[in-house]
Design an enzyme around this catalytic site. Structure first.
Site, PDB file in Angstrom:
ATOM      1  N   GLU A  41       0.840  -1.197   0.000  1.00  0.00           N
ATOM      2  CA  GLU A  41       0.000   0.000   0.000  1.00  0.00           C
ATOM      3  C   GLU A  41       0.881   1.256   0.000  1.00  0.00           C
ATOM      4  O   GLU A  41       1.862   1.341   0.740  1.00  0.00           O
ATOM      5  CB  GLU A  41      -0.885  -0.025   1.246  1.00  0.00           C
ATOM      6  CG  GLU A  41      -1.815   1.160   1.398  1.00  0.00           C
ATOM      7  CD  GLU A  41      -2.718   1.047   2.625  1.00  0.00           C
ATOM      8  OE1 GLU A  41      -3.585   1.914   2.791  1.00  0.00           O
ATOM      9  OE2 GLU A  41      -2.545   0.081   3.410  1.00  0.00           O
ATOM     10  N   LYS A 110      -9.258   2.611  -2.616  1.00  0.00           N
ATOM     11  CA  LYS A 110      -9.612   2.005  -1.330  1.00  0.00           C
ATOM     12  C   LYS A 110     -10.975   2.502  -0.860  1.00  0.00           C
ATOM     13  O   LYS A 110     -11.218   3.705  -0.757  1.00  0.00           O
ATOM     14  CB  LYS A 110      -8.524   2.349  -0.307  1.00  0.00           C
ATOM     15  CG  LYS A 110      -8.643   1.610   1.020  1.00  0.00           C
ATOM     16  CD  LYS A 110      -7.428   1.915   1.898  1.00  0.00           C
ATOM     17  CE  LYS A 110      -7.421   1.096   3.179  1.00  0.00           C
ATOM     18  NZ  LYS A 110      -6.208   1.374   3.992  1.00  0.00           N
ATOM     19  N   CYS A 144      -5.605  -3.311   2.014  1.00  0.00           N
ATOM     20  CA  CYS A 144      -5.472  -3.373   3.474  1.00  0.00           C
ATOM     21  C   CYS A 144      -6.796  -3.577   4.221  1.00  0.00           C
ATOM     22  O   CYS A 144      -7.361  -4.666   4.201  1.00  0.00           O
ATOM     23  CB  CYS A 144      -4.747  -2.113   3.958  1.00  0.00           C
ATOM     24  SG  CYS A 144      -4.048  -2.253   5.629  1.00  0.00           S
TER      25      CYS A 144
END
Length: 262
Positions: A41, A110, A144
């Site tokens: 990330e 995200k 994540c």
């Protein structure tokens, strides 16, 4: 699909240094026969860059994307990397997948932002399932915290994702996600999950490493330690097909009972 997981935090705030390191990792991955290299990330800039995020953010088709496309072509490997993506006045925490021919195959923003730091600096994405075809497999993208929401991963399973790439910045004391949650997600959704973490300390954050590629049987095919590493594992379409045939989770679902989840 032989997959290389680049567990590294790179150089904080320097896209140039991280591009150079990514090129070196791609060369090593290619030498080991890898088809795909996955970086963590926000690999391009580092995670703990705070108020520098707007300055360091780039468009999905910006200069760094072009440089990574050249790296992919030079070494003949696909590359997935995390970066801060600028789109007008908005900045997203994104991951982009570039094919071995240099084509931009997919870009994911995200959807579940973690903590005040991310919510203060990024706009959440609105598209849960982003996929691309690569090497005969359907590859999905996530970042994540996203993988910690079972609905999110199940949406990928229902959309046919075979290999889910999850660049991450997993922090202490949440290492149980890499150790336990990720293999369970792979098993309950009958897919491979490549979870690729940062390492070391950046500002207030301490990243725990433990990058892994888990199979549809819930078994980790590879597991990195707590330092900088490049580790490898295979995502096998034949094994995946056999596992899906033997495991009835998806076919035994009763969606009518789950309406309250939405």
């Amino acid at each position: 699909m032989r997959t290389a997981l680049l567990q590294s935090s790179g150089t904080l705030g320097s896209a140039d240094a991280n591009l150079k390191a990514l090129d070196e990792a791609a060369a090593r991955a290619a030498d080991a026969g890898a088809d795909l290299l996955v970086a963590p990330e926000l690999y391009l800039t580092g995670y703990a860059i705070g108020d520098d995020i707007p300055r360091l953010a780039e468009a999905a088709d910006g200069a760094s994307a072009a440089a990574i496309a050249e790296t992919a072509v030079r070494h003949g490997v696909a590359i997935a990397y995390g970066y801060p993506e600028r789109d007008g006045e908005r900045v997203f925490n994104s991951v982009q997948l570039i094919g071995p021919d240099g084509a931009r195959l997919a870009n994911y923003r995200k959807t579940h932002l973690f903590g005040c730091f991310e919510r203060d600096h990024f706009t959440p994405g609105e598209q849960a399932v982003v996929q691309a075809e690569l090497g005969g497999m359907r590859v999905g993208l996530m970042i994540c915290y996203d993988v910690e929401f079972p609905e999110n991963v199940r949406a990928h399973a229902l959309a046919g994702t075979d290999l889910l790439l999850v660049p991450t910045a997993q922090m202490h004391p949440f290492q149980f996600v890499a150790e336990s949650v990720v293999p369970v997600r792979a098993f309950e959704n009958q897919m491979y999950v490549a979870y690729v973490n940062r390492v070391g300390r950046e500002g207030e954050f301490e990243f725990v490493g433990l990058s892994t590629l888990a199979g549809p049987d819930g078994v980790a095919r590879t597991r990195a330690g707590r330092g900088e590493q490049l580790v490898f594992a295979d995502a096998d379409p034949a094994f995946l097909a056999a596992s899906r045939q033997a495991n009835p989770y998806l076919s035994d679902r009763r969606p009518g009972l789950y309406a309250s989840l939405a």
